[in-house]
Design an enzyme around this catalytic site. Structure first.
Site, PDB file in Angstrom:
ATOM      1  CE  LYS A  35       8.249  -0.635  11.193  1.00 37.89           C
ATOM      2  NZ  LYS A  35       8.338   0.119   9.933  1.00 37.89           N
ATOM      3  CB  THR A 121       1.730   5.097  -3.657  1.00 35.79           C
ATOM      4  OG1 THR A 121       0.726   4.279  -3.076  1.00 35.79           O
ATOM      5  CG2 THR A 121       1.096   6.155  -4.545  1.00 35.79           C
ATOM      6  CG  PHE A 149      -6.454   0.355  -4.559  1.00 37.80           C
ATOM      7  CD1 PHE A 149      -6.246   1.576  -5.194  1.00 37.80           C
ATOM      8  CD2 PHE A 149      -6.228  -0.815  -5.287  1.00 37.80           C
ATOM      9  CE1 PHE A 149      -5.843   1.632  -6.523  1.00 37.80           C
ATOM     10  CE2 PHE A 149      -5.825  -0.772  -6.612  1.00 37.80           C
ATOM     11  CZ  PHE A 149      -5.626   0.452  -7.233  1.00 37.80           C
ATOM     12  CG  PHE A 253     -14.123   9.318   0.669  1.00 37.04           C
ATOM     13  CD1 PHE A 253     -14.356   8.019   1.094  1.00 37.04           C
ATOM     14  CD2 PHE A 253     -12.874   9.862   0.885  1.00 37.04           C
ATOM     15  CE1 PHE A 253     -13.363   7.274   1.715  1.00 37.04           C
ATOM     16  CE2 PHE A 253     -11.873   9.128   1.507  1.00 37.04           C
ATOM     17  CZ  PHE A 253     -12.112   7.838   1.926  1.00 37.04           C
ATOM     18  CB  ALA A 256     -18.239  18.849   5.375  1.00 37.48           C
ATOM     19  N   GLY A 257     -15.653  18.363   7.168  1.00 36.01           N
ATOM     20  CA  GLY A 257     -15.051  18.385   8.495  1.00 36.01           C
ATOM     21  C   GLY A 257     -13.726  19.117   8.469  1.00 36.01           C
ATOM     22  CB  CYS A 264      -2.175   7.688   1.599  1.00 37.15           C
ATOM     23  SG  CYS A 264      -1.396   6.175   2.161  1.00 37.15           S
TER      24      CYS A 264
HETATM   25  C1  UDX Z   1      -6.348   6.312   1.601  1.00 30.05           C
HETATM   26  C2  UDX Z   1      -7.199   5.637   0.527  1.00 30.05           C
HETATM   27  O1  UDX Z   1      -8.572   5.618   0.940  1.00 30.05           O
HETATM   28  C3  UDX Z   1      -6.694   4.235   0.262  1.00 30.05           C
HETATM   29  O2  UDX Z   1      -7.439   3.619  -0.788  1.00 30.05           O
HETATM   30  C4  UDX Z   1      -5.215   4.305  -0.128  1.00 30.05           C
HETATM   31  O3  UDX Z   1      -4.695   3.015  -0.317  1.00 30.05           O
HETATM   32  C5  UDX Z   1      -4.419   5.020   0.964  1.00 30.05           C
HETATM   33  O4  UDX Z   1      -4.986   6.309   1.212  1.00 30.05           O
HETATM   34  P1  UDX Z   1      -6.257   6.173   4.272  1.00 30.05           P
HETATM   35  O5  UDX Z   1      -5.141   7.159   4.223  1.00 30.05           O
HETATM   36  O6  UDX Z   1      -6.131   4.982   5.170  1.00 30.05           O
HETATM   37  O7  UDX Z   1      -6.547   5.581   2.802  1.00 30.05           O
HETATM   38  O8  UDX Z   1      -7.551   6.977   4.746  1.00 30.05           O
HETATM   39  P2  UDX Z   1      -8.975   7.338   4.183  1.00 30.05           P
HETATM   40  O9  UDX Z   1      -9.998   6.466   4.783  1.00 30.05           O
HETATM   41  O10 UDX Z   1      -8.973   7.480   2.722  1.00 30.05           O
HETATM   42  O11 UDX Z   1      -9.157   8.795   4.835  1.00 30.05           O
HETATM   43  C6  UDX Z   1      -8.238   9.846   4.521  1.00 30.05           C
HETATM   44  C7  UDX Z   1      -8.581  11.093   5.259  1.00 30.05           C
HETATM   45  O12 UDX Z   1      -9.779  11.673   4.736  1.00 30.05           O
HETATM   46  C8  UDX Z   1      -8.811  10.943   6.763  1.00 30.05           C
HETATM   47  O13 UDX Z   1      -8.150  11.987   7.431  1.00 30.05           O
HETATM   48  C9  UDX Z   1     -10.310  11.061   6.900  1.00 30.05           C
HETATM   49  O14 UDX Z   1     -10.687  11.551   8.155  1.00 30.05           O
HETATM   50  C10 UDX Z   1     -10.644  12.044   5.792  1.00 30.05           C
HETATM   51  N1  UDX Z   1     -12.031  11.961   5.288  1.00 30.05           N
HETATM   52  C11 UDX Z   1     -12.481  10.813   4.700  1.00 30.05           C
HETATM   53  C12 UDX Z   1     -12.857  13.066   5.365  1.00 30.05           C
HETATM   54  O15 UDX Z   1     -12.472  14.121   5.871  1.00 30.05           O
HETATM   55  N2  UDX Z   1     -14.132  12.979   4.853  1.00 30.05           N
HETATM   56  C13 UDX Z   1     -14.606  11.850   4.287  1.00 30.05           C
HETATM   57  O16 UDX Z   1     -15.766  11.859   3.842  1.00 30.05           O
HETATM   58  C14 UDX Z   1     -13.759  10.730   4.194  1.00 30.05           C
END
Ligand code: UDX
Length: 437
Positions: A35, A121, A149, A253, A256-257, A264
């Site tokens: 890395k 975290t 975040f 957020f 649905a899916g 995280c």
């Molecule tokens: C998340 C937090 O958003 C971020 O603030 C924190 O620091 C780390 O964790 P991340 O893991 O990068 O970030 O992804 P995020 O964009 O939150 O999406 C997480 C998951 O939720 C993904 O698998 C995404 O596909 C899913 N998702 C998101 C949904 O299924 N529906 C939504 O409406 C939004």
């Protein structure tokens, strides 16, 4: 300022390059020599939009270097701890061994007045334990917790222009010094008007886990509504649009899916439940168990819907999975719902081909028995059913007419409700979304 960033994964690599961009002198430290070799020549070890350019510009400025030796942290005034806190094997709790190793490693190099800033975290209570265990050798050094975040895929923007800064600091003069140091580190971003909230360690630690739990809850809420919509013949996307227009709720957020994955949200809600149990407050978070269960149910439900689209039998059916990453604009496949669904379909007898613009190599390492194909057209050739599981732009923009000739049967399961049902149906496709009639 002179800064060290300990741990150069998704969080640390972006943080190190961003701090150099803000004008600081930065050394990024990681135990993984591969890395560090990659980062040192401007090669990002993972896919993150904007990172290669930022990395190269920061290296060219002479303000960023990388090292495998903790001794190179000596002389920095601020040390950011950015190592991972994965889920412990066979348990819900977070594995803090890398955090402890980072503190043990940096402690001998701390000088009077240095700041150690945790960004990882961690379970609430960790900062005060670390202050007791590792900071005594340098009594004048100060520990603060400054949770991150950032979202993968938007990590550079989220680091340079975050929604807010949270500083968890000790009481009294030490807290004031830590706040002043962090204000200096983030001076450029703060000058844009970014809010910053100063609080105690425990609250700062909780802010991060509470935020991720809220996001996970929002996603599972809409996925629960999708289950109801399916039972009632209603449309969850219209429902989300309508409730989302209430600005107390908001539309973000509420997609649905196939549910959330990644490095995280899944492990953070579990670690939060485990920590609540240790604190005797487990009842407060029992709802997160349901959030997790709704989320995991999306995966088995998607396998069932695929079986239905195949006419009741998966055995011998050629299934093309579009997307392996846990979300678009990332090559991260940790706890990816798309890959988990692909693997379950294969175990149940389907012939699965997975494609993804960036995540194939990572996916192959995790699931070497799955069949991967880089070229989208080749991946679609002869498919009986197509599954859109990660909504990369190229898949959202796919033309149903031009790919129709590639597949054997025009059947698509849109696991992210990312396509226009009308458009696909008009081209003769049998279209199935999530929670849509
Ligand atoms: C998340 C937090 O958003 C971020 O603030 C924190 O620091 C780390 O964790 P991340 O893991 O990068 O970030 O992804 P995020 O964009 O939150 O999406 C997480 C998951 O939720 C993904 O698998 C995404 O596909 C899913 N998702 C998101 C949904 O299924 N529906 C939504 O409406 C939004």
């Amino acid at each position: 300022m002179r800064i060290s960033v300990i741990g150069c994964g998704y969080l640390g690599a972006v943080h190190a390059a961003s701090m150099a961009k803000l004008g600081h002198d930065v050394v990024g430290i990681d135990v993984d020599p591969k890395k560090i070799d990659d980062l040192s020549v401007g090669h990002a070890p993972f896919f993150e939009p904007g990172l290669p350019g930022l990395l190269q510009a920061s290296l060219d400025s002479g303000r960023l270097k990388f090292s495998t030796s903790m001794a190179d942290a000596a002389g920095a005034e601020v040390h950011f701890i950015c190592v991972g806190t994965p889920q412990r094997k066979g348990e819900y709790a977070a594995d803090l061994r890398y955090v402890d190793a980072a503190f043990a490693g940096v402690a001998p190099y701390l000088n009077s007045g240095d700041m150690v800033i945790g960004k990882s975290t961690v379970p609430v209570g960790t900062a005060s334990r670390l202050a007791d265990e590792y900071m005594e050798s340098a009594p004048e050094a100060i520990l603060a917790w400054n949770p991150e975040f950032l979202r993968e895929g938007h990590a550079v923007k989220d680091t340079l222009h975050p929604d807010r800064f949270v500083y968890g600091v000790p009481d009294g003069a030490a807290g004031e010094r830590a706040t002043a140091a962090l204000d200096e580190v983030y001076a450029v971003s703060l000058s844009e008007g970014t809010p910053r909230l100063v609080m105690d360690y425990a609250t700062a630690e909780l802010v991060k886990t509470a935020a991720n739990s809220f996001l996970a809850t929002k996603i599972s809420f809409i996925n629960a509504m999708a289950e109801l919509c399916e039972a009632a013949g209603a449309d969850v996307t219209l429902l989300a649009d309508a409730i989302g227009l209430d600005d107390r709720i908001g539309r973000k957020f509420l997609n649905a899916g196939i549910g959330f994955g990644g490095g995280c949200l899944p492990k953070d809600i579990r670690a939060f439940m485990a920590r609540a149990g240790e604190l005797g407050a487990d009842q407060a978070l029992t709802f997160l168990r349901e959030v997790d269960a709704i989320n995991m149910r999306r995966r088995s439900r998607t396998v069932e819907l695929t079986r239905q689209l195949c006419g009741g039998f998966l055995i011998g059916k050629r299934i093309t999975v579009l997307g392996a990453a846990f979300k678009p604009n990332s090559d991260d496949v940790r706890d990816s719902p798309a890959l988990s669904i692909a693997a379950q379909l294969q175990l149940q007898g389907a012939e699965v081909t997975v494609t993804d613009p960036e995540a194939i190599e990572n996916a192959r390492r995790r699931f070497p028995d799955l069949h991967f194909e880089h070229n989208t057209e080749a991946a679609l050739a002869g498919a009986h059913v197509v599954l859109l599981l990660t909504e990369w732009k190229e898949y959202r923009d796919m033309d149903p007419a031009s790919i129709a000739s590639l597949v054997d049967d025009r059947r698509i399961l849109d696991g992210r409700n990312a396509l226009s049902a009308q458009r696909w149906k008009a081209e003769g496709w049998q279209y199935k979304g999530v929670g849509r009639p």
